[in-house]
Design a protein around this motif. Structure first.
Motif, short mmCIF file in Angstrom:
data_model
loop_
_atom_site.label_atom_id
_atom_site.label_comp_id
_atom_site.label_asym_id
_atom_site.label_seq_id
_atom_site.Cartn_x
_atom_site.Cartn_y
_atom_site.Cartn_z
N ALA A 1 -11.42 16.96 0.65
CA ALA A 1 -10.16 16.63 -0.02
C ALA A 1 -9.11 17.69 0.29
CB ALA A 1 -10.38 16.53 -1.53
N LYS B 1 -18.35 16.00 -4.05
CA LYS B 1 -18.99 15.89 -5.37
C LYS B 1 -19.76 14.58 -5.48
CE LYS B 1 -16.03 19.28 -5.93
NZ LYS B 1 -15.99 20.60 -6.47
N TYR C 1 -16.58 18.98 -15.89
CA TYR C 1 -15.90 20.09 -16.56
C TYR C 1 -15.61 19.75 -18.01
CZ TYR C 1 -14.86 20.97 -11.62
OH TYR C 1 -14.96 21.15 -10.26
#
Ligand code: PLP
Length: 395
Positions: A106, A245, A332
């Motif tokens: 990214a 991820k 998170y």
């Protein structure tokens, strides 16, 4: 003597480096297993088995020149076709290989698209809290990052302030959902309103404003929460995706951009992005991993492991009296600090061998980010420290 620009970058990188050093220091004293490092977004679940199988299959291919060679700067056409088909199936879109440019993660994709779009002093808007690297990426191309202040009620973007901050110099808006650092997924209602504002402002100023959707966490969404696909809501959308991820492959540096045909100046954007990939020095996305991910587009990491971490950490911290929004995606948790100074709170956490990142790094002081992409046991062992911290501060 290094450049002035890099002197500034080195200075601002020192917080993260200091944390890394602190982690090493604590591990040296107490043993790595007694240091609870929640500072990095490095996946803690294994890549899916399909990845290993694909690597072996490709490595056993006799035509290894074809596996490791240069190709078009946009990437292998068959890989881009497989990606376009996979997106079309999931989101009822109509992309072809022409809309896809393979990127070095990214981060590479964002740099490619910002190089493609920005003139010096062009403004790029983003919503706090945000991934701090955007500051550097925008500065790389002499753009100005304009930060919209956080809406701490539910961490959906603050659209009122956004409306007032769009100017004739606004070239792009970067959104990131599921969000780093809050884990919040921007709702469809948010996306519809944001798109309307952009369309109105384009009309008012006679400009094109590109919506850049930074999506490394798209696949990490819990309880089937819907993550809207933004090309369907706003024509001038460019999607930046990553497998870092979604397949636990951050070191392999593989992702792609989706440049919609509906976007203004589409053909020039495609050619410029292709060239930007080359002249930024990436040349092309890693060849082997283009081939690998093409075989793994339906593969999934064990999301349930992250979900268990999320439930444990969120439920326990709330029961101790911490204030936080339950994340719907990513890995998170963004927690309000019981004292105002987030850096000070991180220091106190360090004394309990807990490493977390101050919200200031994400443009949102008074909060901390806890990356729960760690072993379940690490969370269990760190919980007494989190409990003691708030009790001591409230005493
Ligand atoms: N964007 C966001 C919001 C991120 O959190 C990250 C990495 O943590 C990136 C971009 C960069 O991802 P990649 O490893 O694919 O370059």
């Amino acid at each position: 003597m290094i450049s002035q620009k890099m002197q500034e970058q080195v200075k601002s990188s020192s917080v993260i480096r200091a944390m890394f050093e602190e982690g090493k220091r604590l591990a040296g004293i107490y043993g790595a297993e007694n240091v609870y490092d929640f500072s990095l977004g490095n996946p803690s679940v294994e890549p899916p088995e399909e990845v290993r199988k694909a690597i072996i299959e490709i490595a056993n291919d006799k035509n290894s020149l074809g596996v490791h060679g240069y190709m078009n700067n946009s990437g292998y056409e068959d890989v881009r076709t497989a990606i376009a088909n996979s997106i079309n199936e999931k989101y009822s879109t109509a992309f072809t290989h022409n809309n896809i440019i393979m990127t070095v993660g990214a981060a590479g994709g964002l740099n490619v698209i910002l190089k493609t779009l920005l003139n010096p002093q062009d403004e790029v808007i983003t919503f706090a809290p945000f991934f701090g690297e955007y500051r550097s990426y925008v500065k790389n191309f002499e753009g100005e990052l304009v930060v919209i202040s956080p809406n701490t009620k539910d961490f959906q973007p603050n659209l009122e302030e956004f409306k007032g901050k769009i100017t004739p110099k606004t070239k792009a808006v970067i959104v990131n959902s599921p969000n780093n650092p809050t884990g919040v997924v921007y709702s469809e209602d948010t996306i519809i309103k944001l798109s309307e504002i952009l369309r109105d402002k384009q009309k008012e100023f006679g400009t094109d404003i590109y919506l850049v959707s930074d999506e490394p966490y798209r696949e990490l969404a819990y309880n089937n929460v819907e993550v809207p696909y933004l090309t369907k809501y706003y024509a001038n959308t460019i999607v930046g995706y990553s497998f870092s991820k979604s397949l636990s492959l951050p070191g392999e540096r593989i992702g792609y951009l989706v440049i919609s045909e509906q976007a203004a100046d589409y053909e020039n954007i495609i050619s410029a992005a292709n060239i930007a990939n080359r002249i930024l020095g990436f040349v092309n996305a890693p060849s082997l991993f283009q081939r690998v991910i093409a075989k793994c587009l339906d593969a999934k990491v064990n999301l349930e492991a992250y979900n268990q971490n999320r439930e444990l950490l969120y439920n326990e911290l709330v029961s101790y009296g911490y204030d936080c929004t339950k994340p719907e995606g990513a890995f998170y948790l963004f927690v309000k600090t019981p004292i105002e100074n987030d850096a000070e709170f991180c220091k106190l956490a360090n004394e309990k061998n807990i490493l977390i990142v101050p919200g200031t790094a994400f443009g949102c002081p008074g909060y901390v980010r806890i990356a729960y992409c760690v072993a379940y046991k690490t969370i269990e062992k760190a919980l007494p420290g989190f409990k003691a911290l708030i009790e001591e501060l409230k005493a």
